[in-house]
Write an enzyme that holds these catalytic residues in place. Structure first.
Site, PDB file in Angstrom:
ATOM      1  N   ARG A  72     -13.157   3.080  14.504  1.00  0.00           N
ATOM      2  CA  ARG A  72     -12.660   2.014  13.630  1.00  0.00           C
ATOM      3  C   ARG A  72     -11.144   1.947  13.783  1.00  0.00           C
ATOM      4  O   ARG A  72     -10.433   2.910  13.473  1.00  0.00           O
ATOM      5  CB  ARG A  72     -13.021   2.299  12.168  1.00  0.00           C
ATOM      6  CG  ARG A  72     -12.512   1.216  11.242  1.00  0.00           C
ATOM      7  CD  ARG A  72     -12.745   1.519   9.785  1.00  0.00           C
ATOM      8  NE  ARG A  72     -12.029   0.522   9.001  1.00  0.00           N
ATOM      9  CZ  ARG A  72     -11.337   0.772   7.900  1.00  0.00           C
ATOM     10  NH1 ARG A  72     -11.278   1.998   7.404  1.00  0.00           N
ATOM     11  NH2 ARG A  72     -10.703  -0.199   7.276  1.00  0.00           N
ATOM     12  N   HIS A 114      -5.366  -4.626   8.083  1.00  0.00           N
ATOM     13  CA  HIS A 114      -5.069  -3.336   7.465  1.00  0.00           C
ATOM     14  C   HIS A 114      -3.611  -3.373   7.020  1.00  0.00           C
ATOM     15  O   HIS A 114      -2.782  -2.574   7.460  1.00  0.00           O
ATOM     16  CB  HIS A 114      -5.344  -2.190   8.433  1.00  0.00           C
ATOM     17  CG  HIS A 114      -5.598  -0.887   7.752  1.00  0.00           C
ATOM     18  ND1 HIS A 114      -6.710  -0.096   7.990  1.00  0.00           N
ATOM     19  CD2 HIS A 114      -4.881  -0.206   6.820  1.00  0.00           C
ATOM     20  CE1 HIS A 114      -6.664   0.999   7.245  1.00  0.00           C
ATOM     21  NE2 HIS A 114      -5.546   0.950   6.535  1.00  0.00           N
ATOM     22  N   GLU A 159      -9.287  -2.413   2.035  1.00  0.00           N
ATOM     23  CA  GLU A 159      -8.747  -2.086   0.719  1.00  0.00           C
ATOM     24  C   GLU A 159      -7.893  -3.198   0.115  1.00  0.00           C
ATOM     25  O   GLU A 159      -6.675  -3.045  -0.084  1.00  0.00           O
ATOM     26  CB  GLU A 159      -7.944  -0.794   0.802  1.00  0.00           C
ATOM     27  CG  GLU A 159      -8.766   0.398   1.264  1.00  0.00           C
ATOM     28  CD  GLU A 159      -7.999   1.718   1.225  1.00  0.00           C
ATOM     29  OE1 GLU A 159      -6.796   1.696   0.916  1.00  0.00           O
ATOM     30  OE2 GLU A 159      -8.621   2.762   1.481  1.00  0.00           O
ATOM     31  N   ASN A 287     -14.398   3.268   1.352  1.00  0.00           N
ATOM     32  CA  ASN A 287     -13.389   4.308   1.512  1.00  0.00           C
ATOM     33  C   ASN A 287     -13.367   5.134   0.233  1.00  0.00           C
ATOM     34  O   ASN A 287     -13.161   4.581  -0.856  1.00  0.00           O
ATOM     35  CB  ASN A 287     -12.004   3.715   1.743  1.00  0.00           C
ATOM     36  CG  ASN A 287     -11.857   3.039   3.091  1.00  0.00           C
ATOM     37  OD1 ASN A 287     -12.781   3.073   3.908  1.00  0.00           O
ATOM     38  ND2 ASN A 287     -10.719   2.432   3.330  1.00  0.00           N
ATOM     39  N   TYR A 289     -11.769   8.717  -1.545  1.00  0.00           N
ATOM     40  CA  TYR A 289     -10.885   9.878  -1.499  1.00  0.00           C
ATOM     41  C   TYR A 289     -10.955  10.735  -2.763  1.00  0.00           C
ATOM     42  O   TYR A 289     -10.923  11.950  -2.681  1.00  0.00           O
ATOM     43  CB  TYR A 289      -9.440   9.430  -1.259  1.00  0.00           C
ATOM     44  CG  TYR A 289      -9.209   8.917   0.141  1.00  0.00           C
ATOM     45  CD1 TYR A 289      -8.982   9.799   1.191  1.00  0.00           C
ATOM     46  CD2 TYR A 289      -9.260   7.560   0.429  1.00  0.00           C
ATOM     47  CE1 TYR A 289      -8.794   9.338   2.489  1.00  0.00           C
ATOM     48  CE2 TYR A 289      -9.065   7.085   1.723  1.00  0.00           C
ATOM     49  CZ  TYR A 289      -8.831   7.977   2.752  1.00  0.00           C
ATOM     50  OH  TYR A 289      -8.658   7.518   4.037  1.00  0.00           O
ATOM     51  N   GLU A 357     -13.823   5.433   5.459  1.00  0.00           N
ATOM     52  CA  GLU A 357     -12.712   6.380   5.401  1.00  0.00           C
ATOM     53  C   GLU A 357     -13.072   7.483   4.424  1.00  0.00           C
ATOM     54  O   GLU A 357     -13.585   7.233   3.334  1.00  0.00           O
ATOM     55  CB  GLU A 357     -11.400   5.738   4.927  1.00  0.00           C
ATOM     56  CG  GLU A 357     -10.685   4.881   5.939  1.00  0.00           C
ATOM     57  CD  GLU A 357      -9.354   4.355   5.404  1.00  0.00           C
ATOM     58  OE1 GLU A 357      -8.730   5.032   4.548  1.00  0.00           O
ATOM     59  OE2 GLU A 357      -8.955   3.263   5.833  1.00  0.00           O
ATOM     60  N   TRP A 409       2.222   5.342   5.290  1.00  0.00           N
ATOM     61  CA  TRP A 409       2.733   4.306   4.403  1.00  0.00           C
ATOM     62  C   TRP A 409       3.966   4.781   3.635  1.00  0.00           C
ATOM     63  O   TRP A 409       4.880   5.329   4.234  1.00  0.00           O
ATOM     64  CB  TRP A 409       1.623   3.790   3.489  1.00  0.00           C
ATOM     65  CG  TRP A 409       0.411   3.335   4.250  1.00  0.00           C
ATOM     66  CD1 TRP A 409      -0.834   3.900   4.249  1.00  0.00           C
ATOM     67  CD2 TRP A 409       0.317   2.232   5.178  1.00  0.00           C
ATOM     68  NE1 TRP A 409      -1.686   3.220   5.080  1.00  0.00           N
ATOM     69  CE2 TRP A 409      -1.025   2.191   5.664  1.00  0.00           C
ATOM     70  CE3 TRP A 409       1.218   1.272   5.635  1.00  0.00           C
ATOM     71  CZ2 TRP A 409      -1.456   1.233   6.578  1.00  0.00           C
ATOM     72  CZ3 TRP A 409       0.789   0.313   6.539  1.00  0.00           C
ATOM     73  CH2 TRP A 409      -0.528   0.306   7.002  1.00  0.00           C
TER      74      TRP A 409
END
Length: 445
Positions: A72, A114, A159, A287, A289, A357, A409
């Site tokens: 990806r 993205h 996202e 995704n 986390y 993710e 980021w």
């Protein structure tokens, strides 16, 4: 016939490519944001990143050595269409990557957005304005026409919560705005862009499989009290259901308008928008986390601003006894289980799901050993497998974030998510122990 489970790894263009001023690429909002003093924790940028623009074949070879069935990666909009016109060298770059992946039997999963909006479009209003969604559909058409003879799996957005709320409300990400109305308009127009792009891709490539990737964090009350339960419900509306309900359920969630009653102008919504947003998906990317432990916090309504979760009366708090990553994120595989089973419970027509993710960062510049990452992957894979066994979920695959260390980021180069260590001064790549461990897991050894 049972669909084979797909193992993969993931990256994003601005985080790994570099080459920001080469071969006709234009500025993105992240190029601009990185120039703002104090915007990036260590004062760095993605100008060079992991230099994948020049070392892309090295990264493809790492994927091949890992034994994954899919990769990806994202296409950089400002590399392909920096100012509305097609930049052929930019498309050629991704064409070479796709060819190399296909030669090695690795399925390309292409993410079209993205977070790297062309700066020229931000100057015209960015995601606050509907026209950006139309420009995104144009861009999707161009990329699908060029790559769609080999790429079958497409992700429109990554996202949209981060692109809208974190970027236009909290100001922690590009473009660094702190707006209420602008953030809600951005969220809505991103979903319009998703719907329009999905239709555009299918128009030029009817055989394409198209989905969207949402970052989902279950919001649980920090304490078993009525006010914390209400705070968790508000956080769930902001982070999760603002996106899942329109995309998967055809409507904004009950209570959403009341939550943002201070934002009186919702004129960016139009009749028929939910039909565009709710176009059927071929798959959903998730995704995951961490979970959010939500506690009530004082706030005043109405408030035209939406600058952080505290503006809806919520604060995220640490939970005693819950281990955390180096970034302070709680490590709770149960949250992935809850995310997947919750989706199946809320949306009976849930499409096939990929975990697009999931990963853990360390702040140490270590190579080996890598036990924390191995344990993280193991426990989260187990949680996803349990969810698929306990609920009607068609779980199709798992993509680790990230293949290589990258520009993370606003945190800069401190966090290291990679299965592969990158020495940034030289660009040299060295697989970590987790790379070898995952290679053996994928191979069934």
């Amino acid at each position: 016939m049972t669909t084979p489970f797909v193992w993969g790894a993931a990256t994003a263009a601005y985080q790994i490519e570099g080459g920001v001023a080469e071969d006709g690429r234009g500025d993105s909002i992240w190029d601009t944001f990185c120039r703002r003093p104090g915007a990036i924790a260590d004062g760095t940028s993605g100008e060079v990143a992991a230099d994948s623009y020049h070392r892309w074949l090295d990264d493809v070879e790492l994927l091949d050595g890992l034994g994954v069935g899919a990769y990806r990666f994202s296409v950089a909009w400002p590399r392909v269409m920096p100012s509305g016109a097609v930049n052929k060298p930019g498309l050629d770059y991704y064409d070479r990557i796709v060819d190399a992946l296909c030669e090695r039997g690795i399925r390309p999963f292409v993410t079209l957005y993205h977070w790297d909006l062309p700066q020229e479009l931000e100057d015209k209003g960015g995601w606050r304005v509907r026209d950006t969604a139309d420009r995104f559909a144009d861009y999707a058409t161009v990329v699908a026409e060029r790559l769609g003879d080999r790429v079958e799996d497409w992700i429109t957005l990554n996202e949209p919560y981060c692109s809208s709320i974190v970027g236009y409300a909290e100001g922690r990400h590009a473009p660094g705005a702190t707006e209420g109305h602008g953030a809600l308009a951005a969220a809505h127009h991103l979903l319009i862009a998703h719907g329009r792009a999905t239709t555009a891709i299918r128009t030029v490539r009817p055989e394409a499989r198209v989905g969207i990737t949402l970052n989902l964090s279950p919001a649980v009350p920090a304490n078993d009290t009525p006010i914390d339960r209400a705070a968790a419900a508000r956080m769930d509306l902001l982070v999760n259901r603002q996106f899942t309900d329109p995309v998967l359920g055809g409507a904004y969630p009950d209570g959403f308008e009341k939550l943002f009653s201070g934002v009186s102008d919702l004129s960016f919504r139009r009749d028929g928008d939910l039909d565009i947003i709710g176009v059927p998906l071929d798959f959903l990317g998730v995704n995951y986390y961490y979970r959010i432990h939500a506690a009530d916090a004082p706030y005043d309504q109405p408030d035209p601003g939406l600058r952080s979760a505290s503006d809806i009366g919520v604060r995220s708090v640490p939970r005693d006894g819950v281990p955390t990553t180096d970034l302070g994120w709680p490590i709770e595989p149960q949250g992935l289980y809850d995310t997947l089973t919750g989706l199946a419970e809320r949306y009976p027509a849930l499409p096939p799901v990929y975990v697009t993710e999931n990963g853990v960062a360390q702040l140490r510049d270590d190579l080996n050993p890598d036990p924390a990452r191995i344990d993280f992957i193991t426990t989260h894979l187990d949680a996803a497998t349990r969810a698929a066994a306990d609920a009607p979920i068609d779980l199709r695959g798992y993509f680790y974030w990230s293949l290589i260390d990258n520009f993370e980021w606003a945190r800069g180069f401190g966090p290291r998510f990679g299965l592969v260590h990158v020495d940034y001064p030289t660009g040299n790549r060295t697989p970590r122990a987790s790379y070898e461990w995952l290679r053996r897991r994928i191979a069934g050894l």
